[in-house]
Design an enzyme around this catalytic site. Structure first.
Site, PDB file in Angstrom:
ATOM      1  N   PHE A   1       0.804  -1.216   0.000  1.00 55.67           N
ATOM      2  CA  PHE A   1       0.000   0.000   0.000  1.00 55.67           C
ATOM      3  C   PHE A   1       0.837   1.266   0.000  1.00 55.67           C
ATOM      4  O   PHE A   1       0.373   2.317  -0.446  1.00 55.67           O
ATOM      5  CB  PHE A   1      -0.924   0.022   1.235  1.00 55.67           C
ATOM      6  CG  PHE A   1      -0.205   0.281   2.538  1.00 55.67           C
ATOM      7  CD1 PHE A   1       0.075   1.569   2.964  1.00 55.67           C
ATOM      8  CD2 PHE A   1       0.208  -0.772   3.354  1.00 55.67           C
ATOM      9  CE1 PHE A   1       0.741   1.814   4.157  1.00 55.67           C
ATOM     10  CE2 PHE A   1       0.872  -0.545   4.544  1.00 55.67           C
ATOM     11  CZ  PHE A   1       1.148   0.755   4.946  1.00 55.67           C
TER      12      PHE A   1
ATOM     13  N   LYS B   1      -1.120  -7.545  -8.739  1.00 60.32           N
ATOM     14  CA  LYS B   1      -2.051  -7.584  -7.611  1.00 60.32           C
ATOM     15  C   LYS B   1      -1.649  -6.467  -6.651  1.00 60.32           C
ATOM     16  O   LYS B   1      -0.758  -6.620  -5.838  1.00 60.32           O
ATOM     17  CB  LYS B   1      -1.981  -8.949  -6.913  1.00 60.32           C
ATOM     18  CG  LYS B   1      -3.268  -9.358  -6.143  1.00 60.32           C
ATOM     19  CD  LYS B   1      -3.704  -8.401  -5.051  1.00 60.32           C
ATOM     20  CE  LYS B   1      -2.806  -8.482  -3.830  1.00 60.32           C
ATOM     21  NZ  LYS B   1      -3.307  -7.554  -2.736  1.00 60.32           N
TER      22      LYS B   1
ATOM     23  N   GLU C   1      -5.205  -3.744  -1.672  1.00 59.35           N
ATOM     24  CA  GLU C   1      -6.625  -3.396  -1.671  1.00 59.35           C
ATOM     25  C   GLU C   1      -6.894  -2.097  -0.920  1.00 59.35           C
ATOM     26  O   GLU C   1      -8.003  -1.556  -0.986  1.00 59.35           O
ATOM     27  CB  GLU C   1      -7.458  -4.538  -1.087  1.00 59.35           C
ATOM     28  CG  GLU C   1      -7.227  -4.839   0.380  1.00 59.35           C
ATOM     29  CD  GLU C   1      -6.057  -5.790   0.627  1.00 59.35           C
ATOM     30  OE1 GLU C   1      -6.049  -6.422   1.709  1.00 59.35           O
ATOM     31  OE2 GLU C   1      -5.162  -5.885  -0.239  1.00 59.35           O
TER      32      GLU C   1
ATOM     33  N   SER D   1       6.124  -6.897   4.059  1.00 64.83           N
ATOM     34  CA  SER D   1       6.724  -7.225   5.342  1.00 64.83           C
ATOM     35  C   SER D   1       7.528  -8.515   5.255  1.00 64.83           C
ATOM     36  O   SER D   1       7.310  -9.347   4.359  1.00 64.83           O
ATOM     37  CB  SER D   1       5.640  -7.373   6.415  1.00 64.83           C
ATOM     38  OG  SER D   1       4.860  -8.537   6.167  1.00 64.83           O
TER      39      SER D   1
ATOM     40  N   CYS E   1       9.775   1.456   3.402  1.00 62.31           N
ATOM     41  CA  CYS E   1      10.780   0.495   3.846  1.00 62.31           C
ATOM     42  C   CYS E   1      12.171   1.105   3.922  1.00 62.31           C
ATOM     43  O   CYS E   1      13.085   0.496   4.491  1.00 62.31           O
ATOM     44  CB  CYS E   1      10.797  -0.731   2.935  1.00 62.31           C
ATOM     45  SG  CYS E   1      11.355  -0.390   1.249  1.00 62.31           S
TER      46      CYS E   1
ATOM     47  N   GLU F   1       9.527  -3.689  13.188  1.00 61.71           N
ATOM     48  CA  GLU F   1       9.357  -2.701  12.121  1.00 61.71           C
ATOM     49  C   GLU F   1       8.033  -1.977  12.371  1.00 61.71           C
ATOM     50  O   GLU F   1       6.953  -2.516  12.119  1.00 61.71           O
ATOM     51  CB  GLU F   1       9.349  -3.360  10.748  1.00 61.71           C
ATOM     52  CG  GLU F   1       9.245  -2.348   9.620  1.00 61.71           C
ATOM     53  CD  GLU F   1       9.124  -2.980   8.241  1.00 61.71           C
ATOM     54  OE1 GLU F   1       9.455  -2.307   7.263  1.00 61.71           O
ATOM     55  OE2 GLU F   1       8.671  -4.137   8.154  1.00 61.71           O
TER      56      GLU F   1
END
Length: 493
Positions: free
Chosen positions: A147, A171, A174, A224, A279, A378
């Site tokens: 995202f 993909k 969402e 992640s 990240c 994280e």
């Protein structure tokens, strides 16, 4: 309803589930996104598989013409795309525009694909025998993206994959799905054949269907570490090539001889840009004494001037977090850090903007140790932890013991120390007086240790190698000057 994109046009799909899409600045649901069924994934992969042979055989010149048109369309409408990112992710428009710009760099790199796909050639390796290598596409490849960068991260993948002759199934997350459809429309306008680029919206159902699909030859992922490990193991078990980029805990080491104003500016920009949801964010500042007190004072002064507000407000410098649940998870680290003995220098739960948005202001935590949750995990939010150490060696030990190895930075005016650091540190991307060392598109992006599963980094020449496979050819020809006698390998070697 936000749908999928299959066969060069919107596709409603067969799935019966959907998910809300929310404006993080207001907390208001703005739309719903369809969640793909396994059958919807089959449809997208079938479209990509059908389109692949013709696209594979399309000349490099024609591919590049389409890439250039896509690049020009994207550049013309970059502001519109940035606003779409802001509306669904929440980051300020300037951050969103920067994201689009970094994605464009990869498109521009992919426009050089005729040069990048050159193989090797050796003449007369034996009598009348030539040997050469060629790079060929894999087939249908997939990208599963997060995202936090709904444009840039997919564009680490699909421009190079498509330029190499593959067909692609994306993909996206969402949480902010609209940007992917915007990009699909631009591809169609650029003249990309139907089926070469497809989008399936969805959650784990769609992910698993891609990972297990026999016609998907390779999977690229950013997210992640636990999910990256799952993607890697599942893809490998199903015989796929995989690059899975995982999480991070990026350290910024500040040596006593550093320019502390430069370091303070860098810490604020790298720690709180895009609300820390990236990240490559700096989340741990390693202060080599005696600089900690002065550095913290300078950072605190700068934090007080940061404006937190809606991403579409030009005055805002940091927007909300992406969802209410994520905001609450990040905020919980502020309580646990204090309970575990750290010092909350700036508490991001104070002075929040009004309204129902998913707000958390920048946070600074001092006296953090390696055993605390705010150090080990994280956090993926606007939280900067300060660890005080007494020497360069202590700083290096801290970095080496950390399970992540994505990015790091050192601030110093000592060239010898910087050179030693870049050679010794076990991290994939290193900045020297640069807080966020994201490489240019013609280099490759990726970490070490638990920040990468698989052997290949994203984009750059490693991206080209990931989306192609090498074929070695040994050719023998009759020499007419010898009356058609076969002089080839191995009899006449």
């Amino acid at each position: 309803m936000i749908h999928h994109w299959v066969d060069g046009k919107p596709y409603a799909g067969t799935g019966t589930r959907n998910a809300p899409v929310t404006n993080p600045a207001t907390g208001v649901t703005t739309d719903d996104v369809a969640l793909a069924s396994a059958e919807d994934v089959d449809a997208a992969v079938a479209s990509a598989r059908a389109a692949y042979p013709a696209w594979r055989d399309t000349s490099l010149s024609k591919r590049v013409q389409i890439l250039f048109r896509f690049r020009e369309l994207l550049n013309e409408r970059k502001d519109e795309l940035a606003r779409i990112i802001t509306a669904e992710h929440g980051k300020v428009v300037s951050d969103a525009a920067g994201e689009v710009a970094r994605g464009l760099e990869v498109v521009e790199f992919a426009c050089g694909i005729p040069q990048l796909l050159k193989g090797g050639f050796s003449e007369n390796v034996s009598t009348s025998v030539d040997a050469y290598s060629i790079l060929q596409p894999l087939g249908v490849v997939a990208g599963i993206t997060p995202f936090n960068f709904p444009v840039m991260v997919p564009m680490w993948m699909f421009p190079i994959a498509i330029a190499c002759g593959n067909s692609f199934v994306l993909k996206p997350s969402e949480k902010d799905p609209s940007a992917a459809l915007f990009l699909a429309e631009l591809w169609a306008q650029a003249g990309l054949p139907e089926g070469v680029f497809n989008v399936v919206q969805g959650d784990k159902t769609a992910v698993d269907a891609l990972l297990e699909h026999k016609d998907v030859k390779a999977v690229s992922f950013v997210g992640s570490t636990p999910i990256a490990r799952y993607i890697y193991e599942t893809s490998a078990r199903n015989g796929k090539r995989v690059q899975a980029l995982g999480g991070a805990k990026n350290h910024m080491v500040v040596l006593p001889d550093a320019d502390l104003d430069l370091a303070a500016d860098a810490a604020v920009n790298a720690g709180f840009g895009s609300a820390g949801e990236r990240c490559m964010a700096i989340s741990v500042l390693v202060a080599v004494e005696p600089v900690a007190d002065e550095l913290i004072a300078k950072i605190t002064e700068r934090m007080a001037k940061l404006v937190t507000g809606p991403g579409d407000d030009p005055a805002s410098e940091m927007g909300p977090l992406v969802t209410r649940a994520h905001r609450d998870t990040v905020a919980a680290y502020l309580s646990s850090s204090a309970e575990q003995g750290a010092t909350l220098v700036v508490d991001g739960r104070e002075g929040l903007p009004e309204g129902e948005g998913f707000w958390l202001r920048p946070t600074l935590i001092d006296n953090v140790t390696s055993g605390m949750d705010c150090y080990k995990d994280e956090i993926f939010g606007p939280v900067l932890s300060v660890v005080r150490v007494s020497s360069y060696e202590d700083a290096m030990e801290l970095l080496h013991n950390n399970p992540y190895g994505n990015g790091t930075a050192i601030f110093t005016n000592d060239g010898g120390a910087a050179r030693r650091f870049q050679n010794e540190v076990e991290v994939g991307m290193v900045g020297i007086n640069v807080p966020i060392p994201v490489p240019m598109a013609y280099y490759s992006f990726g970490g070490w240790k638990n920040s990468l599963f698989g052997d290949s980094h994203a984009h750059g020449i490693e991206g080209v190698h990931f989306y192609t496979r090498t074929k070695a050819v040994t050719a023998r020809w009759l020499d007419p000057s010898h009356g058609g006698i076969n002089l080839g390998f191995p009899e006449n070697a």
